[in-house]
Design a protein around this motif. Sequence first.
Motif, mmCIF file in Angstrom:
data_model
loop_
_atom_site.group_PDB
_atom_site.id
_atom_site.type_symbol
_atom_site.label_atom_id
_atom_site.label_comp_id
_atom_site.label_asym_id
_atom_site.label_seq_id
_atom_site.Cartn_x
_atom_site.Cartn_y
_atom_site.Cartn_z
ATOM 1 N N GLY A 110 13.924 4.760 14.653
ATOM 2 C CA GLY A 110 13.538 5.811 13.711
ATOM 3 C C GLY A 110 13.924 5.469 12.271
ATOM 4 N N LEU A 111 15.151 4.993 12.071
ATOM 5 C CA LEU A 111 15.571 4.630 10.724
ATOM 6 C C LEU A 111 14.732 3.485 10.172
ATOM 7 N N PHE A 112 14.456 2.485 11.014
ATOM 8 C CA PHE A 112 13.636 1.359 10.575
ATOM 9 C C PHE A 112 12.237 1.828 10.189
ATOM 10 N N THR A 113 11.655 2.693 11.007
ATOM 11 C CA THR A 113 10.298 3.168 10.742
ATOM 12 C C THR A 113 10.232 3.979 9.457
ATOM 13 N N TRP A 118 7.811 4.765 4.941
ATOM 14 C CA TRP A 118 7.823 5.809 3.924
ATOM 15 C C TRP A 118 8.877 5.583 2.850
ATOM 16 N N ARG A 119 9.679 4.560 2.978
ATOM 17 C CA ARG A 119 10.720 4.219 2.002
ATOM 18 C C ARG A 119 11.634 5.414 1.708
ATOM 19 N N ALA A 120 11.963 6.140 2.740
ATOM 20 C CA ALA A 120 12.819 7.312 2.581
ATOM 21 C C ALA A 120 14.234 6.864 2.220
ATOM 22 N N VAL A 121 14.808 7.468 1.205
ATOM 23 C CA VAL A 121 16.123 7.076 0.719
ATOM 24 C C VAL A 121 17.181 7.335 1.788
ATOM 25 N N ALA A 122 17.110 8.483 2.443
ATOM 26 C CA ALA A 122 18.085 8.795 3.489
ATOM 27 C C ALA A 122 17.984 7.802 4.643
ATOM 28 N N ALA A 123 16.775 7.393 4.991
ATOM 29 C CA ALA A 123 16.614 6.411 6.060
ATOM 30 C C ALA A 123 17.164 5.051 5.641
ATOM 31 N N ARG A 124 16.999 4.703 4.370
ATOM 32 C CA ARG A 124 17.562 3.431 3.895
ATOM 33 C C ARG A 124 19.086 3.452 3.941
ATOM 34 N N LEU A 125 19.669 4.557 3.501
ATOM 35 C CA LEU A 125 21.131 4.682 3.589
ATOM 36 C C LEU A 125 21.587 4.675 5.047
ATOM 37 N N LEU A 166 14.489 -2.488 3.171
ATOM 38 C CA LEU A 166 15.082 -2.255 1.856
ATOM 39 C C LEU A 166 14.299 -2.923 0.734
ATOM 40 N N ARG A 167 13.039 -3.234 0.975
ATOM 41 C CA ARG A 167 12.236 -3.901 -0.046
ATOM 42 C C ARG A 167 11.911 -2.931 -1.174
ATOM 43 N N ARG A 168 11.607 -3.501 -2.319
ATOM 44 C CA ARG A 168 11.245 -2.684 -3.477
ATOM 45 C C ARG A 168 9.833 -2.173 -3.322
ATOM 46 N N PRO A 169 9.514 -1.078 -3.984
ATOM 47 C CA PRO A 169 8.131 -0.580 -3.934
ATOM 48 C C PRO A 169 7.182 -1.565 -4.607
#
Length: 193
Positions: A110-113, A118-125, A166-169
């Motif tokens: 889930g965190l990876f997806t 969606w590059r969600a900040v909470a998921a990246r953290l 963690l790639r940039r947009p």
Amino acid sequence: MLNEWAGDLWRRFHRARASEDWPPEWFIPAVGGAGVLLVALLIFGLVMPLLRWIAHFAWDAVRDGSSWLHDWNLTRVVLEPVRDYLFAHSAGLPVNASTLWWTWCAAGIGLFTFAFLWRAVAARLGWILYGAATVAMVWAATTGPARTTTAGIAALWWIVLSLFTLRRPWTQQRVTVHLPELPLLARIVQHRE
């Protein structure tokens, strides 16, 4: 009967083409019906088998990929110590060890997806904390001289997967600054003088 009807339509078609009443009244519904029939044939003749083939291919790819990952020893280097750690430290919890294991797997997926798509900040953290916890569990569950090697392999897996999460947009961020209106700014400057 069908042949006579088609011949009659053909004769009307040629007569109407020569007159000013072109296109005839029956021409537009006939072309519309032929178009609907053609679209139906394309959907049921081409699109549906193609969708069936894509679904079958995707199902086989997921099934074969999961068995390949399960049999691949480099994934076992990371997954077995994590599983052993969760099984060893689940005593006293209201859930069993198997539920902890599947929750850990689902959380990682889930965190990876969410971080990748969606590059969600909470998921990246969460992905960063998830990777640190995975490396810590591998370190704690492995004994002997292989401890640093397995922790290193777990960190390497996490770094490789983090390249995607963690790639940039792709697009540059835009900053919009709203400046005050010029007459107001002129009054402020005059007031200070």
